[in-house]
Design a protein around this motif. Structure first.
Motif, PDB file in Angstrom:
ATOM      1  N   ALA A   1      38.277  37.096  35.946  1.00  0.00           N
ATOM      2  CA  ALA A   1      38.071  35.747  36.468  1.00  0.00           C
ATOM      3  C   ALA A   1      39.402  35.090  36.816  1.00  0.00           C
ATOM      4  CB  ALA A   1      37.322  34.896  35.446  1.00  0.00           C
ATOM      5  N   SER A   2      39.466  34.490  38.002  1.00  0.00           N
ATOM      6  CA  SER A   2      40.678  33.820  38.461  1.00  0.00           C
ATOM      7  C   SER A   2      40.320  32.852  39.574  1.00  0.00           C
ATOM      8  CB  SER A   2      41.698  34.853  38.970  1.00  0.00           C
ATOM      9  OG  SER A   2      42.897  34.247  39.375  1.00  0.00           O
TER      10      SER A   2
ATOM     11  N   VAL B   1      32.849  41.699  31.073  1.00  0.00           N
ATOM     12  CA  VAL B   1      33.610  41.490  32.295  1.00  0.00           C
ATOM     13  C   VAL B   1      33.504  40.022  32.682  1.00  0.00           C
ATOM     14  CG1 VAL B   1      33.942  42.140  34.710  1.00  0.00           C
ATOM     15  CG2 VAL B   1      33.096  43.837  33.067  1.00  0.00           C
ATOM     16  N   THR B   2      34.640  39.321  32.710  1.00  0.00           N
ATOM     17  CA  THR B   2      34.636  37.961  33.236  1.00  0.00           C
ATOM     18  C   THR B   2      34.846  38.042  34.747  1.00  0.00           C
ATOM     19  OG1 THR B   2      37.035  37.568  33.081  1.00  0.00           O
ATOM     20  CG2 THR B   2      35.701  37.157  31.098  1.00  0.00           C
ATOM     21  N   GLY B   3      34.248  37.105  35.463  1.00  0.00           N
ATOM     22  CA  GLY B   3      34.309  37.196  36.917  1.00  0.00           C
ATOM     23  C   GLY B   3      33.526  38.392  37.421  1.00  0.00           C
ATOM     24  N   GLY B   4      32.485  38.753  36.686  1.00  0.00           N
ATOM     25  CA  GLY B   4      31.732  39.967  36.983  1.00  0.00           C
ATOM     26  C   GLY B   4      30.904  39.912  38.254  1.00  0.00           C
ATOM     27  N   ASN B   5      30.793  38.738  38.862  1.00  0.00           N
ATOM     28  CA  ASN B   5      30.112  38.623  40.158  1.00  0.00           C
ATOM     29  C   ASN B   5      31.109  38.473  41.305  1.00  0.00           C
ATOM     30  OD1 ASN B   5      27.382  38.702  39.268  1.00  0.00           O
ATOM     31  ND2 ASN B   5      27.586  36.607  38.509  1.00  0.00           N
ATOM     32  N   GLY B   6      32.401  38.534  40.978  1.00  0.00           N
ATOM     33  CA  GLY B   6      33.432  38.311  41.983  1.00  0.00           C
ATOM     34  C   GLY B   6      33.783  39.550  42.782  1.00  0.00           C
TER      35      GLY B   6
ATOM     36  N   ASN C   1      42.668  26.688  41.645  1.00  0.00           N
ATOM     37  CA  ASN C   1      42.583  25.868  40.428  1.00  0.00           C
ATOM     38  C   ASN C   1      43.107  26.678  39.238  1.00  0.00           C
ATOM     39  OD1 ASN C   1      41.949  23.632  38.855  1.00  0.00           O
ATOM     40  ND2 ASN C   1      39.860  24.311  38.488  1.00  0.00           N
ATOM     41  N   PHE C   2      44.286  27.268  39.428  1.00  0.00           N
ATOM     42  CA  PHE C   2      44.784  28.235  38.446  1.00  0.00           C
ATOM     43  C   PHE C   2      45.229  27.597  37.138  1.00  0.00           C
ATOM     44  CE2 PHE C   2      48.062  27.476  41.727  1.00  0.00           C
ATOM     45  CZ  PHE C   2      49.041  26.845  40.973  1.00  0.00           C
ATOM     46  N   LEU C   3      45.680  26.368  37.169  1.00  0.00           N
ATOM     47  CA  LEU C   3      46.109  25.732  35.925  1.00  0.00           C
ATOM     48  C   LEU C   3      44.951  25.600  34.951  1.00  0.00           C
ATOM     49  CD1 LEU C   3      48.485  22.897  37.214  1.00  0.00           C
ATOM     50  CD2 LEU C   3      49.130  25.066  36.145  1.00  0.00           C
TER      51      LEU C   3
END
Length: 258
Positions: free
Chosen positions: A70-71, A6-11, A75-77
């Motif tokens: 994750a997102s 899971v990316t962004g798993g602390n979000g 700073n989306f670019l």
């Protein structure tokens, strides 16, 4: 037994996805920017950075499923577009069987920059050669709540000024997390049907419910939305009333939270 990253798993979403995976007794790996965590509650943590392409090889090793949460709307670019490219390039193609991407309802119907970035990421994922599933959802309940709180704190003590014409079909973040965890156990399905909350509400209605819940007698003053993001939510592209699969209503969310 599948191994899921899971990316962004602390979000905001990712932490509930991790919780749902652990409940299903799925071996879970989290990619995080934090440096002090290695293992916790049988969850393996890898310190890394999507944009800097640090730690991605290690985190994706032997992983069968990636849930990409994750997102960064500011700073989306870099984070969303370049970070996703780095993640896909680093993925262990010998083991990876399924890439799951969480997206937003209506990103293909509006030129709002963040939406266009999310749409570009969808295309990157679809063209990666990796079996994938893309889930688009409506805004989370807490997204709307934070918007109301921000407007409330920036105004006067006896009234709150809000943009008019906005509509939301907000959904519980935990329900989205449960769905993503379930998708991780399934075969890839490409772009699946949208997932929205149980009701479409005007922002004024939602603000009234919030004020009633916190027992505030503030008046509501409407103004024409000027902010580009506010204008987006007047178009209806963020809604999917035909896919109102979510269960928790806005009032139920408020009553639990506040």
């Amino acid at each position: 037994m599948k191994k899921v990253l899971v990316t962004g798993g602390n979000g905001n979403l990712g932490k509930y996805v991790v919780e749902a995976l652990v409940k299903k007794e799925i071996k879970t790996v989290v990619l995080t920017t934090k440096t002090s965590i290695t293992t916790q509650n049988n969850i393996q943590f890898f310190t890394g950075d999507l944009l800097e392409n640090i730690g991605l090889k290690e985190a994706t090793e032997d992983v069968e499923v990636i849930i990409h949460c994750a997102s960064n709307p500011r700073n989306f670019l870099q984070t969303d577009i370049e970070g996703t490219k780095n993640l896909l390039n680093a993925a262990d193609r010998n083991s990876l069987k399924h890439f799951i991407y969480i997206s937003i309802v209506g990103i293909d119907k509006n030129d709002y920059p963040y939406y266009q970035a999310k749409l570009q990421v969808e295309n990157i994922v679809a063209n990666s050669g990796i079996p994938f599933t893309i889930l688009r959802t409506t805004q989370f309940h807490d997204f709307v709540l934070n918007m109301i709180k921000t407007l409330d704190q920036s105004g006067k003590s006896d009234f709150i000024t809000i943009p008019s014409g906005l509509r939301f079909q907000s959904v519980a973040v935990q329900e989205v997390a449960e769905l993503l965890a379930s998708i991780a156990l399934e075969q890839s399905k490409g772009l699946i049907k949208d997932f929205g909350g149980p009701e479409v509400l005007h922002f004024e209605e939602m603000t009234k419910s919030y004020l009633e819940t916190i027992q505030s007698d503030k008046d509501i003053i409407l103004e024409i939305p000027e902010d580009i993001r506010h204008k987006l939510f007047t178009t209806g592209v963020n809604l999917c009333p035909e896919n109102n699969t979510g269960k928790q209503t806005w009032k139920e969310y408020l009553n639990i939270l506040i």
